[in-house]
Design a protein around this motif. Sequence first.
Motif, PDB file in Angstrom:
ATOM      1  N   ILE A 139      26.930   4.590  40.112  1.00 32.61           N
ATOM      2  CA  ILE A 139      26.316   5.749  40.786  1.00 32.61           C
ATOM      3  C   ILE A 139      25.577   6.595  39.762  1.00 32.61           C
ATOM      4  O   ILE A 139      26.187   7.298  38.950  1.00 32.61           O
ATOM      5  CB  ILE A 139      27.372   6.619  41.497  1.00 32.61           C
ATOM      6  N   ASP A 140      24.242   6.515  39.778  1.00 29.90           N
ATOM      7  CA  ASP A 140      23.411   7.465  39.039  1.00 29.90           C
ATOM      8  C   ASP A 140      23.333   8.723  39.898  1.00 29.90           C
ATOM      9  O   ASP A 140      22.897   8.670  41.057  1.00 29.90           O
ATOM     10  CB  ASP A 140      22.017   6.850  38.826  1.00 29.90           C
ATOM     11  N   MET A 141      23.763   9.852  39.340  1.00 25.18           N
ATOM     12  CA  MET A 141      23.831  11.082  40.142  1.00 25.18           C
ATOM     13  C   MET A 141      22.464  11.495  40.665  1.00 25.18           C
ATOM     14  O   MET A 141      22.377  12.240  41.637  1.00 25.18           O
ATOM     15  CB  MET A 141      24.480  12.209  39.330  1.00 25.18           C
ATOM     16  N   ASP A 142      21.366  11.006  40.036  1.00 24.99           N
ATOM     17  CA  ASP A 142      20.033  11.372  40.531  1.00 24.99           C
ATOM     18  C   ASP A 142      19.644  10.611  41.797  1.00 24.99           C
ATOM     19  O   ASP A 142      18.595  10.881  42.391  1.00 24.99           O
ATOM     20  CB  ASP A 142      18.969  11.273  39.438  1.00 24.99           C
ATOM     21  N   GLY A 143      20.498   9.688  42.247  1.00 23.69           N
ATOM     22  CA  GLY A 143      20.291   9.091  43.569  1.00 23.69           C
ATOM     23  C   GLY A 143      20.441  10.124  44.677  1.00 23.69           C
ATOM     24  O   GLY A 143      19.716  10.098  45.672  1.00 23.69           O
ATOM     25  N   GLY A 151      19.243  14.297  34.398  1.00 22.23           N
ATOM     26  CA  GLY A 151      18.178  14.246  33.402  1.00 22.23           C
ATOM     27  C   GLY A 151      16.790  14.088  33.990  1.00 22.23           C
ATOM     28  O   GLY A 151      15.816  14.602  33.455  1.00 22.23           O
ATOM     29  N   THR A 152      16.681  13.362  35.116  1.00 27.28           N
ATOM     30  CA  THR A 152      15.377  13.104  35.723  1.00 27.28           C
ATOM     31  C   THR A 152      15.471  13.342  37.225  1.00 27.28           C
ATOM     32  O   THR A 152      15.594  12.404  38.020  1.00 27.28           O
ATOM     33  CB  THR A 152      14.918  11.653  35.455  1.00 27.28           C
ATOM     34  N   PRO A 153      15.421  14.624  37.657  1.00 25.40           N
ATOM     35  CA  PRO A 153      15.564  14.934  39.088  1.00 25.40           C
ATOM     36  C   PRO A 153      14.380  14.398  39.890  1.00 25.40           C
ATOM     37  O   PRO A 153      13.245  14.465  39.438  1.00 25.40           O
ATOM     38  CB  PRO A 153      15.597  16.469  39.118  1.00 25.40           C
ATOM     39  N   VAL A 158      23.430   2.985  43.004  1.00 25.83           N
ATOM     40  CA  VAL A 158      22.841   4.189  43.609  1.00 25.83           C
ATOM     41  C   VAL A 158      21.917   4.835  42.588  1.00 25.83           C
ATOM     42  O   VAL A 158      22.335   5.113  41.460  1.00 25.83           O
ATOM     43  CB  VAL A 158      23.943   5.186  44.030  1.00 25.83           C
ATOM     44  N   ASP A 159      20.658   5.085  42.980  1.00 18.14           N
ATOM     45  CA  ASP A 159      19.701   5.637  42.022  1.00 18.14           C
ATOM     46  C   ASP A 159      18.435   6.080  42.733  1.00 18.14           C
ATOM     47  O   ASP A 159      18.075   5.526  43.769  1.00 18.14           O
ATOM     48  CB  ASP A 159      19.332   4.564  40.967  1.00 18.14           C
ATOM     49  N   ALA A 160      17.747   7.076  42.171  1.00 21.08           N
ATOM     50  CA  ALA A 160      16.382   7.383  42.607  1.00 21.08           C
ATOM     51  C   ALA A 160      15.410   6.361  42.053  1.00 21.08           C
ATOM     52  O   ALA A 160      14.356   6.110  42.637  1.00 21.08           O
ATOM     53  CB  ALA A 160      15.981   8.773  42.125  1.00 21.08           C
ATOM     54  N   HIS A 161      15.780   5.799  40.907  1.00 17.82           N
ATOM     55  CA  HIS A 161      14.873   4.942  40.131  1.00 17.82           C
ATOM     56  C   HIS A 161      15.345   3.493  40.151  1.00 17.82           C
ATOM     57  O   HIS A 161      16.537   3.230  40.188  1.00 17.82           O
ATOM     58  CB  HIS A 161      14.826   5.437  38.680  1.00 17.82           C
ATOM     59  N   LEU A 162      14.386   2.589  40.045  1.00 17.16           N
ATOM     60  CA  LEU A 162      14.720   1.165  40.062  1.00 17.16           C
ATOM     61  C   LEU A 162      15.409   0.721  38.762  1.00 17.16           C
ATOM     62  O   LEU A 162      16.192  -0.215  38.767  1.00 17.16           O
ATOM     63  CB  LEU A 162      13.427   0.361  40.271  1.00 17.16           C
ATOM     64  N   ASP A 163      15.128   1.399  37.649  1.00 16.28           N
ATOM     65  CA  ASP A 163      15.717   1.058  36.335  1.00 16.28           C
ATOM     66  C   ASP A 163      15.512  -0.414  35.987  1.00 16.28           C
ATOM     67  O   ASP A 163      16.409  -1.071  35.451  1.00 16.28           O
ATOM     68  CB  ASP A 163      17.227   1.379  36.299  1.00 16.28           C
ATOM     69  N   PHE A 164      14.318  -0.948  36.298  1.00 20.31           N
ATOM     70  CA  PHE A 164      14.109  -2.392  36.154  1.00 20.31           C
ATOM     71  C   PHE A 164      13.023  -2.725  35.138  1.00 20.31           C
ATOM     72  O   PHE A 164      12.447  -3.806  35.135  1.00 20.31           O
ATOM     73  CB  PHE A 164      13.770  -2.996  37.528  1.00 20.31           C
TER      74      PHE A 164
HETATM   75 MN    MN Z   1      17.879   7.575  37.987  1.00 20.43          MN
END
Ligand code: MN
Length: 294
Positions: A216-220, A230-232, A128-134
Amino acid sequence: MGSHRTFADANAKLEGARYSILGVPYDATTSFRPGARFGPDEIRKASYNFETWVNEWDVDLVEVPIHDFGNIGEHHHPEAMLTELESDVRQMVEAGAFPILLGGEHSLAPGAVRVLASKHRALKCLYVDAHLDFRPEYLGTPNSHACAARRIADILGAESIFQFGIRSIERNEYKDAKRMGLRWAYARDIHKKGMEWAIHEAEKALGSKGPLYLSIDMDGHDPSIAPGVGTPEPFGISDHDVKALIDHFAPRLVGADVNETCPPFDNGNTSALAAREVREIIAAREAKLGKRRA
Ligand code: MN
Ligand code: MN
């Protein structure tokens, strides 16, 4: 070690525990606003807010053997952080406990996956994330929080990961992800088609059986629900969406983390939600596996 309070209802010793909780107070690769190192202990504090009996599942967490391993030490380099984390998670897993990590940055997740992949063949990952982190690396390190899914792909293969809530991707990251077979559900599509659709997509991608790690990244979540990150990133998924994911996949989970809670930017809701999601993972899993045993 060094946390002052354990997670609520985590009263068991590691020997015989079905769950063990590890705090990872690490935020040294944070790119925008630091503070996630305060996450684990704030989540623990918030965990005392809830009834021990989880009404929905008729599970009393006081009756579940839950252990709190404490926190890993302070580290500057992510490689040193991962070395200690993996040693601790290995102890938890060898004791037969389901590891639950409290972050700290997302850079913790590949360490947990590496240990669990050595125990569970064909492990796959829900993310779970807003970002792909890839990204292959970020700000000089391959072990940045912005590379967490890429490092998990190194271990499991990109095709063994499914992401939920995505709404921020860098162009080259997108090309790499598509080329390597990473799959995800955009937040905008979950908003339109519902979480049931996304869960079905994940099962089509990863199969309907076999062990899963949940990160689970909370920014998801939408920042209105989880502001302390950290990065909303606006236009996120809801707490109910993440809960539906937990409820559906609980019996298949073999480990989990909640990461990126950043208390200096929180109003208390993010740490409470992270604590509650940990309790939901335990309660849903206990209820569903308990019924299977009976
Ligand atoms: Mn994120
Ligand atoms: Mn992340």
